[in-house]
Structures are given as structure tokens and as C-alpha cells.
Design a protein around this motif. Structure first.
Motif, PDB file in Angstrom:
ATOM      1  N   MET A   1       0.821  -1.205   0.000  1.00  5.67           N
ATOM      2  CA  MET A   1       0.000   0.000   0.000  1.00  5.67           C
ATOM      3  C   MET A   1       0.864   1.269   0.000  1.00  5.67           C
ATOM      4  O   MET A   1       0.491   2.254  -0.607  1.00  5.67           O
ATOM      5  CB  MET A   1      -0.936  -0.043   1.211  1.00  5.67           C
ATOM      6  CG  MET A   1      -1.984   1.010   1.162  1.00  5.67           C
ATOM      7  SD  MET A   1      -3.016   0.815  -0.287  1.00  5.67           S
ATOM      8  CE  MET A   1      -4.534   1.343   0.316  1.00  5.67           C
ATOM      9  N   VAL A   2       1.994   1.215   0.694  1.00  3.76           N
ATOM     10  CA  VAL A   2       2.887   2.372   0.726  1.00  3.76           C
ATOM     11  C   VAL A   2       3.422   2.665  -0.679  1.00  3.76           C
ATOM     12  O   VAL A   2       3.511   3.824  -1.082  1.00  3.76           O
ATOM     13  CB  VAL A   2       4.055   2.138   1.718  1.00  3.76           C
ATOM     14  CG1 VAL A   2       5.090   3.232   1.615  1.00  3.76           C
ATOM     15  CG2 VAL A   2       3.524   2.034   3.135  1.00  3.76           C
ATOM     16  N   TRP A   3       3.746   1.597  -1.438  1.00  2.00           N
ATOM     17  CA  TRP A   3       4.260   1.796  -2.794  1.00  2.00           C
ATOM     18  C   TRP A   3       3.220   2.439  -3.693  1.00  2.00           C
ATOM     19  O   TRP A   3       3.558   3.281  -4.532  1.00  2.00           O
ATOM     20  CB  TRP A   3       4.752   0.478  -3.391  1.00  2.00           C
ATOM     21  CG  TRP A   3       6.031   0.027  -2.770  1.00  2.00           C
ATOM     22  CD1 TRP A   3       6.214  -1.061  -1.974  1.00  2.00           C
ATOM     23  CD2 TRP A   3       7.298   0.681  -2.845  1.00  2.00           C
ATOM     24  NE1 TRP A   3       7.514  -1.130  -1.556  1.00  2.00           N
ATOM     25  CE2 TRP A   3       8.209  -0.068  -2.076  1.00  2.00           C
ATOM     26  CE3 TRP A   3       7.749   1.828  -3.475  1.00  2.00           C
ATOM     27  CZ2 TRP A   3       9.541   0.291  -1.940  1.00  2.00           C
ATOM     28  CZ3 TRP A   3       9.085   2.189  -3.342  1.00  2.00           C
ATOM     29  CH2 TRP A   3       9.959   1.423  -2.581  1.00  2.00           C
ATOM     30  N   VAL A   4       1.970   2.063  -3.530  1.00  2.00           N
ATOM     31  CA  VAL A   4       0.894   2.662  -4.328  1.00  2.00           C
ATOM     32  C   VAL A   4       0.804   4.159  -4.015  1.00  2.00           C
ATOM     33  O   VAL A   4       0.732   4.993  -4.922  1.00  2.00           O
ATOM     34  CB  VAL A   4      -0.460   1.963  -4.081  1.00  2.00           C
ATOM     35  CG1 VAL A   4      -1.596   2.732  -4.744  1.00  2.00           C
ATOM     36  CG2 VAL A   4      -0.415   0.532  -4.574  1.00  2.00           C
ATOM     37  N   ALA A   5       0.840   4.502  -2.731  1.00  2.00           N
ATOM     38  CA  ALA A   5       0.764   5.910  -2.330  1.00  2.00           C
ATOM     39  C   ALA A   5       1.949   6.698  -2.884  1.00  2.00           C
ATOM     40  O   ALA A   5       1.781   7.828  -3.358  1.00  2.00           O
ATOM     41  CB  ALA A   5       0.706   6.018  -0.806  1.00  2.00           C
ATOM     42  N   LEU A   6       3.143   6.115  -2.834  1.00  2.00           N
ATOM     43  CA  LEU A   6       4.325   6.809  -3.359  1.00  2.00           C
ATOM     44  C   LEU A   6       4.246   6.982  -4.871  1.00  2.00           C
ATOM     45  O   LEU A   6       4.628   8.026  -5.399  1.00  2.00           O
ATOM     46  CB  LEU A   6       5.596   6.050  -2.985  1.00  2.00           C
ATOM     47  CG  LEU A   6       5.980   6.100  -1.505  1.00  2.00           C
ATOM     48  CD1 LEU A   6       7.177   5.194  -1.233  1.00  2.00           C
ATOM     49  CD2 LEU A   6       6.280   7.532  -1.079  1.00  2.00           C
ATOM     50  N   ARG A   7       3.741   5.982  -5.555  1.00  2.00           N
ATOM     51  CA  ARG A   7       3.610   6.097  -7.006  1.00  2.00           C
ATOM     52  C   ARG A   7       2.566   7.154  -7.372  1.00  2.00           C
ATOM     53  O   ARG A   7       2.794   7.975  -8.274  1.00  2.00           O
ATOM     54  CB  ARG A   7       3.261   4.750  -7.618  1.00  2.00           C
ATOM     55  CG  ARG A   7       4.429   3.772  -7.553  1.00  2.00           C
ATOM     56  CD  ARG A   7       3.985   2.352  -7.737  1.00  2.00           C
ATOM     57  NE  ARG A   7       3.665   2.021  -9.096  1.00  2.00           N
ATOM     58  CZ  ARG A   7       4.536   1.548  -9.973  1.00  2.00           C
ATOM     59  NH1 ARG A   7       5.786   1.355  -9.611  1.00  2.00           N
ATOM     60  NH2 ARG A   7       4.158   1.249 -11.188  1.00  2.00           N
ATOM     61  N   ASN A  78      -4.975  -0.851 -11.220  1.00  2.00           N
ATOM     62  CA  ASN A  78      -5.518  -0.324  -9.961  1.00  2.00           C
ATOM     63  C   ASN A  78      -5.003   1.081  -9.673  1.00  2.00           C
ATOM     64  O   ASN A  78      -5.764   1.964  -9.269  1.00  2.00           O
ATOM     65  CB  ASN A  78      -5.188  -1.244  -8.789  1.00  2.00           C
ATOM     66  CG  ASN A  78      -5.938  -2.548  -8.856  1.00  2.00           C
ATOM     67  OD1 ASN A  78      -6.952  -2.656  -9.541  1.00  2.00           O
ATOM     68  ND2 ASN A  78      -5.437  -3.554  -8.151  1.00  2.00           N
ATOM     69  N   GLU A  79      -3.711   1.299  -9.892  1.00  2.00           N
ATOM     70  CA  GLU A  79      -3.135   2.625  -9.664  1.00  2.00           C
ATOM     71  C   GLU A  79      -3.695   3.641 -10.652  1.00  2.00           C
ATOM     72  O   GLU A  79      -3.966   4.785 -10.286  1.00  2.00           O
ATOM     73  CB  GLU A  79      -1.611   2.572  -9.788  1.00  2.00           C
ATOM     74  CG  GLU A  79      -0.964   1.779  -8.695  1.00  2.00           C
ATOM     75  CD  GLU A  79       0.484   1.460  -8.990  1.00  2.00           C
ATOM     76  OE1 GLU A  79       1.238   1.314  -8.024  1.00  2.00           O
ATOM     77  OE2 GLU A  79       0.854   1.347 -10.176  1.00  2.00           O
ATOM     78  N   LEU A  80      -3.868   3.227 -11.887  1.00  2.00           N
ATOM     79  CA  LEU A  80      -4.420   4.134 -12.891  1.00  2.00           C
ATOM     80  C   LEU A  80      -5.860   4.514 -12.546  1.00  2.00           C
ATOM     81  O   LEU A  80      -6.236   5.685 -12.669  1.00  2.00           O
ATOM     82  CB  LEU A  80      -4.354   3.492 -14.280  1.00  2.00           C
ATOM     83  CG  LEU A  80      -4.589   4.408 -15.462  1.00  2.00           C
ATOM     84  CD1 LEU A  80      -3.612   5.576 -15.467  1.00  2.00           C
ATOM     85  CD2 LEU A  80      -4.467   3.628 -16.756  1.00  2.00           C
TER      86      LEU A  80
END
Length: 99
Positions: A1-7, A78-80
Motif C-alpha cells: 500500500m505504501v508503494w501505491v501511495a508513493l507512485r 488499480n493505480e491508474l
């Protein structure tokens, strides 16, 4: 989840910088008159006014800044989708008259 927020934070940084410079470019008198003036003619603070733009402005000032971060950094579906929701909410809020 942290990686998603950083991206997504990286997407924000790309979009913010590119939107700022493309918007400044669209305020050059000849480009303003041909492409950007249409957006400023909508005087009512209404969130859908954000989409009232010339097609050139839509590509140069909206699509390219929006997509630059996900393309350069790389984004999963998901990120997009998350990025799309974040930007649409921010765009609606910025044109709502309450920002």
C-alpha cells in the motif's frame, strides 16, 4: 500500500508540473485566443466547466499532464483507476466555486 501511495504521489508531481507549464503556455496571447479562451468564457462556478475546453487544450493541458506520470513511472490498472478518481475529484473541486 505504501508503494501505491508513493507512485500516486509521483503522478501528482508530474501532473502538477506539466499542467502548470502547459497552462502558462496556453495563456500566451495567440494560443489563448485560439484555444484557451473558450475555457474562461464559462463564468458559472460549476464543476463540469472544467471539461469546457478546445480539443487542443484538452490534449495539451489535460491529457498529457494526466498521463505523463503513469507512463513514465509505470502504473498498474488499480493505480491508474485510483489516479483517475483523484484527478477527477480535484478537477471538479477546483472548478466548483468552493476552492
Amino acid at each position: 500500500m505504501v508503494w501505491v501511495a508513493l507512485r500516486v504521489l509521483g503522478f501528482v508531481m508530474f501532473e502538477d508540473a506539466l499542467f502548470y507549464w502547459s497552462h502558462r503556455l496556453l495563456h500566451i496571447p495567440v494560443l489563448y485566443r485560439w484555444f484557451h479562451k473558450r475555457h474562461h468564457e464559462f463564468n458559472v462556478p460549476f464543476s463540469l466547466a472544467a471539461e469546457y475546453a478546445h480539443p487542443v487544450e484538452t490534449v495539451l493541458g489535460n491529457f498529457l499532464p494526466f498521463l505523463a506520470g503513469p507512463v513514465v513511472i509505470g502504473a498498474g490498472l488499480n493505480e491508474l483507476c485510483l489516479w483517475f478518481v483523484v484527478r477527477m475529484v480535484k478537477t471538479a473541486e477546483a472548478h466548483s466555486g468552493y476552492a
